[in-house]
Design a protein around this motif. Structure first.
Motif, PDB file in Angstrom:
ATOM      1  N   SER A  90     -26.441 -11.660   4.817  1.00 36.42           N
ATOM      2  CA  SER A  90     -25.153 -11.902   5.467  1.00 36.42           C
ATOM      3  C   SER A  90     -25.259 -13.074   6.436  1.00 36.42           C
ATOM      4  O   SER A  90     -24.261 -13.706   6.761  1.00 36.42           O
ATOM      5  CB  SER A  90     -24.625 -10.651   6.153  1.00 36.42           C
ATOM      6  OG  SER A  90     -25.559 -10.125   7.036  1.00 36.42           O
ATOM      7  N   ASP A 190     -18.794  -8.676  11.905  1.00 37.52           N
ATOM      8  CA  ASP A 190     -20.133  -8.596  11.318  1.00 37.52           C
ATOM      9  C   ASP A 190     -20.598  -7.143  11.384  1.00 37.52           C
ATOM     10  O   ASP A 190     -20.915  -6.633  12.462  1.00 37.52           O
ATOM     11  CB  ASP A 190     -21.066  -9.532  12.105  1.00 37.52           C
ATOM     12  CG  ASP A 190     -22.476  -9.566  11.526  1.00 37.52           C
ATOM     13  OD1 ASP A 190     -22.835  -8.693  10.726  1.00 37.52           O
ATOM     14  OD2 ASP A 190     -23.241 -10.483  11.923  1.00 37.52           O
ATOM     15  N   TYR A 193     -24.722  -3.288  10.400  1.00 32.83           N
ATOM     16  CA  TYR A 193     -25.253  -1.936  10.636  1.00 32.83           C
ATOM     17  C   TYR A 193     -24.187  -0.855  10.406  1.00 32.83           C
ATOM     18  O   TYR A 193     -24.300   0.255  10.919  1.00 32.83           O
ATOM     19  CB  TYR A 193     -25.802  -1.853  12.069  1.00 32.83           C
ATOM     20  CG  TYR A 193     -26.861  -2.903  12.306  1.00 32.83           C
ATOM     21  CD1 TYR A 193     -28.161  -2.702  11.890  1.00 32.83           C
ATOM     22  CD2 TYR A 193     -26.532  -4.127  12.897  1.00 32.83           C
ATOM     23  CE1 TYR A 193     -29.135  -3.686  12.062  1.00 32.83           C
ATOM     24  CE2 TYR A 193     -27.488  -5.123  13.076  1.00 32.83           C
ATOM     25  CZ  TYR A 193     -28.782  -4.887  12.652  1.00 32.83           C
ATOM     26  OH  TYR A 193     -29.739  -5.859  12.821  1.00 32.83           O
ATOM     27  N   THR A 220     -24.214  -6.254   4.556  1.00 30.44           N
ATOM     28  CA  THR A 220     -25.510  -6.655   4.019  1.00 30.44           C
ATOM     29  C   THR A 220     -26.198  -5.504   3.288  1.00 30.44           C
ATOM     30  O   THR A 220     -25.943  -4.333   3.591  1.00 30.44           O
ATOM     31  CB  THR A 220     -26.431  -7.163   5.147  1.00 30.44           C
ATOM     32  OG1 THR A 220     -27.664  -7.581   4.568  1.00 30.44           O
ATOM     33  CG2 THR A 220     -26.720  -6.089   6.192  1.00 30.44           C
ATOM     34  N   SER A 222     -29.446  -5.522   3.530  1.00 27.52           N
ATOM     35  CA  SER A 222     -30.765  -5.613   4.169  1.00 27.52           C
ATOM     36  C   SER A 222     -31.155  -4.382   4.970  1.00 27.52           C
ATOM     37  O   SER A 222     -32.337  -4.110   5.125  1.00 27.52           O
ATOM     38  CB  SER A 222     -30.804  -6.803   5.132  1.00 27.52           C
ATOM     39  OG  SER A 222     -30.659  -8.003   4.446  1.00 27.52           O
TER      40      SER A 222
HETATM   41  C1  LIG Z   1     -25.662  -8.519  13.371  1.00 28.06           C
HETATM   42  C2  LIG Z   1     -26.409  -9.054  12.219  1.00 28.06           C
HETATM   43  N1  LIG Z   1     -25.756  -9.737  11.294  1.00 28.06           N
HETATM   44  C3  LIG Z   1     -26.389 -10.233  10.227  1.00 28.06           C
HETATM   45  C4  LIG Z   1     -27.734 -10.050  10.072  1.00 28.06           C
HETATM   46  C5  LIG Z   1     -28.380 -10.705   8.903  1.00 28.06           C
HETATM   47  O1  LIG Z   1     -28.839  -9.866   7.978  1.00 28.06           O
HETATM   48  P1  LIG Z   1     -29.144 -10.391   6.511  1.00 28.06           P
HETATM   49  O2  LIG Z   1     -29.082 -11.878   6.524  1.00 28.06           O
HETATM   50  O3  LIG Z   1     -30.505  -9.885   6.215  1.00 28.06           O
HETATM   51  O4  LIG Z   1     -28.078  -9.804   5.657  1.00 28.06           O
HETATM   52  C6  LIG Z   1     -28.473  -9.346  11.005  1.00 28.06           C
HETATM   53  C7  LIG Z   1     -29.916  -9.182  10.835  1.00 28.06           C
HETATM   54  O5  LIG Z   1     -30.660  -8.810  11.676  1.00 28.06           O
HETATM   55  C8  LIG Z   1     -27.792  -8.836  12.119  1.00 28.06           C
HETATM   56  O6  LIG Z   1     -28.439  -8.175  13.069  1.00 28.06           O
END
Ligand SMILES: Cc1ncc(COP(=O)(O)O)c(C=O)c1O
Length: 359
Positions: A90, A190, A193, A220, A222
């Motif tokens: 993301s 965003d 989480y 995400t 992730s």
């Molecule tokens: C608030 C927030 N947005 C986005 C991300 C990015 O995550 P990713 O690029 O792995 O999807 C993170 C990762 O720590 C995050 O804490």
């Protein structure tokens, strides 16, 4: 030979490089990494199978349109495929949003402290960052953010829950805020989480996207889905914004391995969401234990907790490392500690118990 180096964009001067959470030192006493908000569970067998199968054809480019994944996501969120866009995590999508909206002379508003990629990607775009301090309770100050909007504002990040404090804004305040934002300013909610939220008053950003064309939601794979290393995230946004994301995407940026792992993860959702439930229980246990020890901990709706340690931050992070866990210090401010395996959380709680009693 000349000492002259190639001309680089002036905007890059002074931009810090993104600092990843440190890994556990090889051969040292440290056993657990609680510094990157990762999911401590290993990949599920079904997801591993999808990865192995996709890996067998990595001599080919991936499906650039992420067709199968888009169809799954469209059904899941009840949105048209044309309202979806994927990216390399993301954070990759967030960078595309800046490329699509902002340049020199434009302003980007976000809370501070918040996700440390925001200042970096904002400055790379050439736009000016407008950082609005969190409230004393470490929550987004949405009224102050609304007041910070000017004619130059192009994009506003609302990190919900906020990294690194774990705090979340609720429906009524977010609604009031969105009502104050001009319709030609993009609000990016965003929700990296999202799956860890248990407060029913914290809204799903998708609710706001439905009737507000200037709202874009970032999600995400992730965190809850445990695919951090495969780099895949996505946005839900109305067509002009989603189309701009497709234009700014790095061609073939999202690998077939990542796409197939994401689909397998969506299909294994019950199991993965069960793991999220266990992490939420651990989070609540950690927060309660910290409070019982006398710490003030903001209410976390994410997979990490925040301790505002001020000048003692670095010393605390060192104490953690000596005890066997790596945490994420923000020197002079506080530490963010990911909720990990129960054993890792216990080590962290031992350190907090001992540290608090020191002068
Ligand atoms: C608030 C927030 N947005 C986005 C991300 C990015 O995550 P990713 O690029 O792995 O999807 C993170 C990762 O720590 C995050 O804490």
């Amino acid at each position: 030979m000349s000492e002259t180096s190639p001309k680089l964009r002036a905007e890059l001067e002074g931009i810090p490089t993104y600092k990843p959470g440190r890994p556990a030192a090889a051969g040292g006493p440290v056993a657990y990494k609680l510094s990157s908000n990762e999911n401590p569970y290993p990949p599920l067998p079904g997801v591993m199978e999808a990865v192995a199968s996709a890996a067998s054809s990595f001599n080919r480019y991936p499906d650039m349109a992420c067709t199968s994944l888009m169809e799954e996501l469209a059904e899941r969120f009840a949105v048209p495929v044309s309202h979806l866009a994927t990216g390399t995590g993301s954070v990759g999508v967030a960078q595309q949003l800046l490329q699509a909206t902002s340049g020199p002379g434009d302003e980007v508003i976000y809370a501070w402290r918040s996700f440390e990629a925001y200042p970096i990607i904002t400055r790379i775009s050439g736009a000016t960052a407008v950082q609005v301090p969190l409230t004393p309770g470490d929550v987004h100050d949405l009224d102050a953010m609304a007041e910070a909007i000017t004619e130059r504002t192009r994009l506003i990040f609302v990190c919900n829950p906020n990294n690194p404090t774990g705090t979340a804004v609720r429906r009524a305040e977010l609604t009031r805020f969105l009502d104050r934002v001009p319709r030609d300013v993009l609000v990016v909610i965003d929700e990296a989480y999202r799956e860890f939220i248990r407060d029913p008053e914290v809204p799903d950003g998708v609710e706001f996207y439905r009737d507000r064309p200037n709202v874009c939601v970032l999600r995400t794979f992730s965190k809850a889905y445990g695919l951090a290393g495969l780099r895949i995230g996505f946005a839900i946004a109305h067509e002009p914004v989603a189309a701009a994301l497709r234009k700014t995407a790095v061609p073939f940026g999202v690998s077939q391995v990542a796409q197939d792992a994401a689909i397998a993860s969506l299909r294994a959702e019950d199991e993965l969401i069960g793991r999220v439930g266990s992490l939420v229980c651990e989070r609540n246990r950690v927060m309660e234990a910290l409070r019982a020890q006398g710490w003030e901990v903001p209410e976390s709706q994410a997979n990490f907790v925040w301790l505002r340690l001020g000048e003692r931050t670095t010393a605390f992070a060192q104490a953690c490392e000596q005890a066997g866990v790596v945490v994420r210090p923000f020197p002079g401010e506080g530490v963010r500690v990911t909720v990990g395996e129960a054993e890792a959380n216990d080590i962290f709680l031992k350190v907090t118990g001992a540290f608090h009693r020191e002068p």
